[in-house]
Write an enzyme that holds these catalytic residues in place. Structure first.
Site, PDB file in Angstrom:
ATOM      1  N   HIS A 189       0.850  -1.187   0.000  1.00  0.00           N
ATOM      2  CA  HIS A 189       0.000   0.000   0.000  1.00  0.00           C
ATOM      3  C   HIS A 189       0.886   1.237   0.000  1.00  0.00           C
ATOM      4  CE1 HIS A 189      -3.221  -2.601   2.175  1.00  0.00           C
ATOM      5  NE2 HIS A 189      -3.436  -2.593   0.875  1.00  0.00           N
ATOM      6  N   LEU A 218       3.889   0.489   4.611  1.00  0.00           N
ATOM      7  CA  LEU A 218       4.609  -0.597   5.297  1.00  0.00           C
ATOM      8  C   LEU A 218       3.805  -1.888   5.335  1.00  0.00           C
ATOM      9  CD1 LEU A 218       6.083   1.527   8.226  1.00  0.00           C
ATOM     10  CD2 LEU A 218       7.198   0.916   6.076  1.00  0.00           C
ATOM     11  N   HIS A 219       3.215  -2.245   4.188  1.00  0.00           N
ATOM     12  CA  HIS A 219       2.432  -3.472   4.101  1.00  0.00           C
ATOM     13  C   HIS A 219       2.909  -4.376   2.962  1.00  0.00           C
ATOM     14  CE1 HIS A 219      -0.949  -0.728   5.842  1.00  0.00           C
ATOM     15  NE2 HIS A 219      -0.092  -1.116   6.778  1.00  0.00           N
ATOM     16  N   PRO A 220       4.218  -4.651   2.821  1.00  0.00           N
ATOM     17  CA  PRO A 220       4.681  -5.542   1.752  1.00  0.00           C
ATOM     18  C   PRO A 220       4.174  -6.957   1.997  1.00  0.00           C
ATOM     19  CG  PRO A 220       6.455  -5.119   3.294  1.00  0.00           C
ATOM     20  CD  PRO A 220       5.327  -4.211   3.688  1.00  0.00           C
TER      21      PRO A 220
END
Length: 548
Positions: free
Chosen positions: A298, A471-473
């Site tokens: 995201h 910070l949503h890999p």
């Protein structure tokens, strides 16, 4: 190697690793080892346990692995910074503490893929409930007896109240619980904060069972090799803080090192795209071309406004206020330091063609960047906004045989027409809300991106210049049975191999709508039952909100 020393070797003591350590060690016959490359999450570490101190660990070499992407071609060739937790609890020890399950239809999307029928919402819901202790109360959707205590943000600040009125004036509904029956709408958010203190995965799942004799947790243990005998993983090699090399044998090795670390370790071990590995001189154990592919994330920006009235939280940033704020937290767990400040927000659709929300809003009663940099002068407020279902896809690829070298990360942000279209819609939606009459008494004008950014092209140029990761890999070792899938969705094993599984954000086939901590924890809870060969919890078919 000491054969049979451990039944389970969990590589990574982050969010998923903490869940597995707890559940797999419940049976005293199982000998479980957790190897975490980062530091311990000591009780005295204020930067970890004080909710409002979350800006300090991010960017610090002591808490953060400090990843960077390769130059992103559609982001003005910028390298996008990616914080990842370098500590027990992983990123749950440094993140924003926002707890969002995602939309129920996210899991229907998962289940529509080949072999994924047992990952629909009905099958996932009992595991969400199992892990939750929702202080707002349990019901058909929410759990009230799990290890993960969830406090709902009060969101009583005047700016929050004005924001909630503004979303209604803009035509969007409120929701009693965005993790319950209806995600679409706005309201207070659940948070991993309990009694003024961060409740990380480690403190929820790992610290309460520290006395189990069959569980060993080793920090500052960096994995350098996954060992194979043919196509069976037999254990790992790691280096401790003194540089000593250790070989450990295990019946099962479970990778929980996240969307970057898990594919990197597999590739280093010879599991991945065979031709690419051979070019690096790596002996191929299994040709699994999906390893490291399908990466999703995201991207977000901050739409910031100046505030007419002196009511925002910006004064709390002043250096001379921090000693008193720190004392309030140390001695009473109260005050501005006892909250993550992300107390409310919501979910909306950017256009009438999408069937369920594709935008997430975090409202913040101050104007500051996520890492604490570039605070606005004076009073302000902001929303964090970005599309949740970008169809851009990236990859993780090792660059050498060196296990200490970080891999190449390419996300391809803003690379598709749909992605760019939804970004323009996202900014216009945010402005529509923030310029409603309910905000008028506070609205002193937009400071970022500002009135000079108006056309579609200007908006996209600003996003390319100013956007950063939320910070949503995820999704780099996806579950499924299609040719690009990496994991068997019924066992979490890597296709074609035995003794090696992946349980973390990399396992997801598609990123969910919202912060991914809650989905990862749910996935780990369910994976624990699959790994132990238990009968999964019975599906709970409930009616959830669907738009007409």
């Amino acid at each position: 190697m000491n054969s049979g020393k451990y039944d389970f070797i969990i590589v990574g003591g982050g969010s998923a690793g903490c869940v597995l350590a707890n559940r797999l060690s419940e049976d005293q016959e199982n000998r479980v080892l957790v190897l975490e490359a980062g530091r311990p999450d000591s009780w005295w570490d204020l930067f970890v346990h004080m909710p409002a101190a979350l800006t300090y660990p991010i960017g610090s070499k002591f808490y953060d692995w400090k990843y960077e992407s390769d130059p992103e071609p559609n982001m003005q060739d910028r390298r996008i910074y990616h914080a990842r937790g370098k500590i027990l609890g992983g990123s749950s020890s440094i993140n924003g503490m926002i707890f969002q399950r995602g939309n129920p239809l996210d899991y229907e999307r998962w289940a529509a893929d080949a072999g994924m029928q047992d990952w629909d919402y009905a099958h996932c819901l009992p595991y969400f409930k199992k892990m939750e202790n929702c202080l707002a109360g349990g019901d058909a959707f929410r759990g009230d007896n799990g290890p993960l205590i969830l406090e709902r943000g009060p969101a009583t600040h005047p700016l929050f109240q004005a924001f909630f009125k503004a979303v209604q004036e803009a035509g969007y509904p409120l929701s009693e619980d965005v993790n319950g029956f209806r995600q679409e709408g706005f309201g207070p958010f659940d948070r991993n904060v309990h009694k003024g203190r961060r409740l990380s995965a480690s403190y929820a799942y790992l610290h309460p069972i520290a006395g189990r004799g069959n569980l060993t947790v080793q920090t500052r243990a960096t994995i350098t090799k996954i060992c194979f005998d043919g196509t069976r993983a037999t254990g790992v090699q790691y280096v401790d803080r003194r540089g000593q090399v250790h070989d450990v044998c295990g019946g099962e090795t479970i990778l929980c090192t996240g969307a970057f670390g898990s594919p990197q370790l597999l590739q280093l071990a010879g599991v991945g795209h065979a031709a690419a590995l051979s070019e690096l001189g790596i002996d191929v154990v299994a040709d699994v071309p999906g390893v490291g592919e399908n990466m999703q994330d995201h991207l977000e920006v901050y739409v910031q406004y100046k505030c007419k009235k002196p009511v925002s939280m910006n004064p709390a940033l002043k250096w001379w206020r921090k000693p008193w704020i720190g004392c309030q937290w140390l001695f009473a767990r109260t005050g501005p330091a006892a909250t993550n400040h992300f107390e409310g927000g919501g979910f909306a659709r950017s256009n009438n063609q999408v069937k369920y929300p594709n935008l997430m809003f975090h409202f913040l009663p101050l104007a500051i960047r996520y890492d604490g940099s570039a605070p606005a002068a004076g009073h302000g407020y902001q929303v964090h906004i970005g599309p949740m279902y970008s169809d851009s896809r990236g990859h993780v690829k090792i660059k050498s045989k060196d296990p200490m070298a970080k891999p190449s990360l390419v996300f391809n942000y803003l690379s598709t027409p749909t992605d760019r279209k939804e970004w323009v819609e996202a900014i216009r939606t945010a402005r529509k809300i923030l310029n409603q009459p309910a905000m008028a008494e506070f609205n002193d004008g937009e400071s970022s991106p500002g009135p000079g950014v108006e056309t579609d092209e200007q908006i996209l140029n600003w996003v390319a210049r100013d956007g950063e990761t939320a910070l949503h890999p995820s999704c780099t070792c996806k579950m499924g049975t299609t040719p690009d899938a990496v994991l068997d969705p019924n066992t979490m094993r890597v296709h074609g191999l035995t003794g090696i599984r992946v349980v973390d954000a990399a396992s997801m086939p598609y990123v969910t709508n919202g912060n991914i901590y809650a989905p990862v924890m749910m996935l780990a809870e369910k994976a624990a039952d699959l790994i132990l060969g238990k009968t999964p919890l019975a599906p709970e078919a409930v009616e959830f909100y669907r738009s007409d």
